[in-house]
Design an enzyme around this catalytic site. Structure first.
Site, PDB file in Angstrom:
ATOM      1  N   ASP A  33      19.550 -44.492   6.995  1.00 22.61           N
ATOM      2  CA  ASP A  33      20.247 -44.063   5.782  1.00 22.61           C
ATOM      3  C   ASP A  33      21.662 -43.578   6.096  1.00 22.61           C
ATOM      4  OD1 ASP A  33      20.554 -43.510   3.094  1.00 22.61           O
ATOM      5  OD2 ASP A  33      19.668 -41.513   3.237  1.00 22.61           O
ATOM      6  N   ASN A  82      16.906 -51.597  -3.689  1.00 25.33           N
ATOM      7  CA  ASN A  82      18.277 -51.950  -3.317  1.00 25.33           C
ATOM      8  C   ASN A  82      18.789 -53.195  -4.033  1.00 25.33           C
ATOM      9  OD1 ASN A  82      17.778 -50.922   0.148  1.00 25.33           O
ATOM     10  ND2 ASN A  82      18.451 -49.735  -1.610  1.00 25.33           N
TER      11      ASN A  82
END
Length: 255
Positions: A33, A82
């Site tokens: 991340d 995503n």
């Protein structure tokens, strides 16, 4: 060169020297991340630059794992959520995935270290050219068993459980199994990660402290480690600290 770099090198050596090889996690999973935030901090409005740097970081982490004797790595590369990002970013990511999966077949380091590469997720959601590249990567490394790298792409832990239960329900409906036969092992066999050992340690970068749908079924007894560094900025000392933290914990497995 940063004046602190020699100190970090010394610290790396100190931590590494004191790690116990007999207590090394066999399977480390990573939530990578912070790529987009890294791009912004570097003054770039193009998030793909951060993702490119993130791929370089993953390559370094895999080298560290080889050095430490960690046999299995699962990296969370792209979730089903995503796909909701801006179209330009998603297309750029798919291009990156295709190029990097295609490169695996001729990657000398992959073959030297006998690393099997596998993609896990709802792969049918990916563009056809990415799926072909994944097939090439998997085919070119399927003979290896020394080490395993799983790339979670088009992945969501909840959807994984839904898909597993749906397959089991279809088998029940077809008369292939009885409902009484359903147990944890059967669910495990129907997950995207079928046959994969549960992760011993899950590391998340960027300071966020949640799993974000990553390996929800498989992480029941995983040790969790949260690191403040953005993924592209992860240093070896950060990774070694995660391993040290794992080794300092007493794993009770619910007892």
């Amino acid at each position: 060169m940063s004046p602190l770099k020699p100190l970090y090198k010394l610290y790396e050596w100190y931590i590494s020297r004191n790690l116990r090889r007999d207590r090394m996690p066999r399977h480390v999973a990573i939530i990578m991340d912070g790529n987009r935030r890294y791009s912004k901090l570097q003054g770039s409005m193009n998030p793909i630059e951060g993702h490119k740097k993130g791929i370089e970081t993953l390559e370094k982490v895999l080298d560290w794992c080889v050095d430490l004797g960690i046999e299995i790595v699962t990296a969370y590369a792209f979730s089903t959520e995503n796909f909701k990002r801006p179209e330009k970013e998603v297309k750029g990511l798919m291009k990156l995935f295709r190029e990097n999966f295609e490169a695996i077949a001729s990657n000398e380091k992959i073959h030297k270290n006998r690393v099997r590469v596998r993609a896990v997720g709802k792969l049918e959601l990916l563009p056809e050219d990415v799926r072909r590249a994944i097939e090439i990567a998997e085919k070119s490394t399927e003979q290896y068993s020394d080490r395993l790298v799983n790339i979670a792409i088009g992945y969501d832990g909840r959807q994984e459980i839904v898909d597993a239960t749906r397959k089991i329900a279809e088998d029940v409906k077809a008369g292939l199994i009885d409902p009484e036969d359903i147990d944890e092992d059967m669910i495990n066999r129907n997950l995207y990660t079928a046959g994969l050992e549960d992760p011993h340690l899950i590391i998340r970068t960027s300071g966020e402290e949640r799993l974000s749908g990553f390996l929800l079924w498989q992480s029941s007894y995983s040790e969790l480690y949260f690191c403040d560094s953005l993924w592209p900025e992860l240093r070896k000392v950060d990774f070694l600290r995660a391993i040290r933290s794992y080794q300092q914990r007493e794993r009770r497995f619910g007892v």
